[in-house]
Motif scaffolding. Structure first.
Motif, mmCIF file in Angstrom:
data_model
loop_
_atom_site.group_PDB
_atom_site.id
_atom_site.type_symbol
_atom_site.label_atom_id
_atom_site.label_comp_id
_atom_site.label_asym_id
_atom_site.label_seq_id
_atom_site.Cartn_x
_atom_site.Cartn_y
_atom_site.Cartn_z
ATOM 1 N N ILE A 19 10.137 -11.393 4.718
ATOM 2 C CA ILE A 19 8.708 -11.733 4.659
ATOM 3 C C ILE A 19 7.914 -10.833 5.606
ATOM 4 C CG2 ILE A 19 7.030 -13.535 5.229
ATOM 5 C CD1 ILE A 19 9.112 -15.563 4.195
ATOM 6 N N TRP A 20 8.421 -10.663 6.824
ATOM 7 C CA TRP A 20 7.722 -9.800 7.780
ATOM 8 C C TRP A 20 7.679 -8.353 7.289
ATOM 9 C CZ3 TRP A 20 9.168 -5.503 10.547
ATOM 10 C CH2 TRP A 20 8.243 -5.059 11.478
ATOM 11 N N GLY A 21 8.773 -7.870 6.706
ATOM 12 C CA GLY A 21 8.815 -6.493 6.199
ATOM 13 C C GLY A 21 7.830 -6.267 5.078
ATOM 14 N N SER A 22 7.716 -7.229 4.181
ATOM 15 C CA SER A 22 6.748 -7.074 3.093
ATOM 16 C C SER A 22 5.319 -7.155 3.626
ATOM 17 C CB SER A 22 6.983 -8.127 2.016
ATOM 18 O OG SER A 22 6.752 -9.417 2.540
ATOM 19 N N TRP A 23 5.083 -7.975 4.645
ATOM 20 C CA TRP A 23 3.751 -8.059 5.241
ATOM 21 C C TRP A 23 3.408 -6.775 5.995
ATOM 22 C CZ3 TRP A 23 2.191 -8.138 10.429
ATOM 23 C CH2 TRP A 23 0.840 -8.434 10.633
ATOM 24 N N ALA A 24 4.368 -6.215 6.699
ATOM 25 C CA ALA A 24 4.116 -5.004 7.477
ATOM 26 C C ALA A 24 3.899 -3.794 6.579
ATOM 27 C CB ALA A 24 5.284 -4.746 8.426
ATOM 28 N N ALA A 25 4.459 -3.789 5.385
ATOM 29 C CA ALA A 25 4.343 -2.646 4.481
ATOM 30 C C ALA A 25 3.216 -2.820 3.467
ATOM 31 C CB ALA A 25 5.667 -2.434 3.750
ATOM 32 N N ARG A 26 2.347 -3.780 3.680
ATOM 33 C CA ARG A 26 1.289 -4.037 2.694
ATOM 34 C C ARG A 26 0.311 -2.875 2.650
ATOM 35 N NH1 ARG A 26 -0.095 -6.350 7.380
ATOM 36 N NH2 ARG A 26 -2.269 -6.442 7.978
ATOM 37 N N ASP A 27 -0.443 -2.805 1.573
ATOM 38 C CA ASP A 27 -1.422 -1.736 1.373
ATOM 39 C C ASP A 27 -2.698 -2.087 2.127
ATOM 40 O OD1 ASP A 27 -2.685 0.498 0.433
ATOM 41 O OD2 ASP A 27 -3.156 -0.360 -1.518
ATOM 42 N N ARG A 28 -3.088 -1.251 3.062
ATOM 43 C CA ARG A 28 -4.270 -1.521 3.878
ATOM 44 C C ARG A 28 -5.368 -0.490 3.644
ATOM 45 N NH1 ARG A 28 -1.249 -2.125 9.565
ATOM 46 N NH2 ARG A 28 0.732 -2.407 8.581
ATOM 47 N N THR A 29 -5.477 0.060 2.463
ATOM 48 C CA THR A 29 -6.460 1.118 2.209
ATOM 49 C C THR A 29 -7.775 0.581 1.677
ATOM 50 O OG1 THR A 29 -5.553 1.469 0.002
ATOM 51 C CG2 THR A 29 -4.668 2.829 1.770
ATOM 52 N N THR A 30 -7.977 -0.721 1.649
ATOM 53 C CA THR A 30 -9.205 -1.260 1.060
ATOM 54 C C THR A 30 -10.438 -0.942 1.900
ATOM 55 O OG1 THR A 30 -8.796 -3.367 2.128
ATOM 56 C CG2 THR A 30 -8.026 -3.133 -0.137
ATOM 57 N N GLY A 31 -10.322 -0.825 3.219
ATOM 58 C CA GLY A 31 -11.481 -0.574 4.063
ATOM 59 C C GLY A 31 -11.757 0.885 4.316
ATOM 60 N N ASP A 32 -11.010 1.774 3.699
ATOM 61 C CA ASP A 32 -11.169 3.197 3.976
ATOM 62 C C ASP A 32 -12.345 3.834 3.257
ATOM 63 O OD1 ASP A 32 -9.029 3.167 5.653
ATOM 64 O OD2 ASP A 32 -7.612 3.950 4.190
ATOM 65 N N VAL A 33 -12.907 3.183 2.274
ATOM 66 C CA VAL A 33 -13.970 3.792 1.480
ATOM 67 C C VAL A 33 -15.185 4.080 2.344
ATOM 68 C CG1 VAL A 33 -15.502 3.449 -0.488
ATOM 69 C CG2 VAL A 33 -13.120 2.713 -0.619
ATOM 70 N N ALA A 34 -15.615 3.122 3.148
ATOM 71 C CA ALA A 34 -16.787 3.317 3.995
ATOM 72 C C ALA A 34 -16.503 4.367 5.068
ATOM 73 C CB ALA A 34 -17.203 2.000 4.635
ATOM 74 N N GLU A 35 -15.306 4.351 5.616
ATOM 75 C CA GLU A 35 -14.966 5.335 6.642
ATOM 76 C C GLU A 35 -14.930 6.740 6.064
ATOM 77 O OE1 GLU A 35 -11.365 4.165 8.510
ATOM 78 O OE2 GLU A 35 -12.112 2.192 9.030
ATOM 79 N N LEU A 36 -14.406 6.889 4.872
ATOM 80 C CA LEU A 36 -14.368 8.207 4.243
ATOM 81 C C LEU A 36 -15.768 8.699 3.898
ATOM 82 C CD1 LEU A 36 -11.248 7.867 1.949
ATOM 83 C CD2 LEU A 36 -11.470 9.208 4.039
ATOM 84 N N ALA A 37 -16.647 7.800 3.492
ATOM 85 C CA ALA A 37 -18.025 8.198 3.197
ATOM 86 C C ALA A 37 -18.724 8.665 4.470
ATOM 87 C CB ALA A 37 -18.785 7.032 2.563
ATOM 88 N N GLY A 38 -18.501 7.975 5.566
ATOM 89 C CA GLY A 38 -19.084 8.398 6.838
ATOM 90 C C GLY A 38 -18.543 9.738 7.291
ATOM 91 N N TYR A 39 -17.258 9.958 7.085
ATOM 92 C CA TYR A 39 -16.655 11.237 7.453
ATOM 93 C C TYR A 39 -17.214 12.363 6.595
ATOM 94 C CZ TYR A 39 -13.153 14.845 8.229
ATOM 95 O OH TYR A 39 -12.532 16.022 8.517
ATOM 96 N N GLU A 40 -17.446 12.101 5.329
ATOM 97 C CA GLU A 40 -18.018 13.119 4.445
ATOM 98 C C GLU A 40 -19.443 13.476 4.884
ATOM 99 O OE1 GLU A 40 -17.898 15.976 1.703
ATOM 100 O OE2 GLU A 40 -16.222 14.645 2.177
#
Length: 56
Positions: A19-40
């Motif tokens: 359970i911990w391994g599946s939680w630690a390997a979860r996909d966390r890219t949902t919040g990157d859109v705003a950060e990438l727009a700011g970087y652009e």
């Protein structure tokens, strides 16, 4: 009964690790859109020529 308890301890540990391994390997890219727009925007601002007088 004590032997069963000793066999269940590693079983519960393995389940907890899975359970911990599946939680630690979860996909966390949902919040990157705003950060990438700011970087652009930052990259575009850095590529613009300087305004004002330049020292020659």
């Amino acid at each position: 009964m004590a032997a069963l308890a000793w066999l269940l301890i590693p079983l519960f540990a393995a389940i907890g690790a899975a359970i911990w391994g599946s939680w630690a390997a979860r996909d966390r890219t949902t919040g990157d859109v705003a950060e990438l727009a700011g970087y652009e925007k930052f990259r575009e601002a850095m590529q613009k020529p300087r305004s004002g007088s330049e020292a020659a």
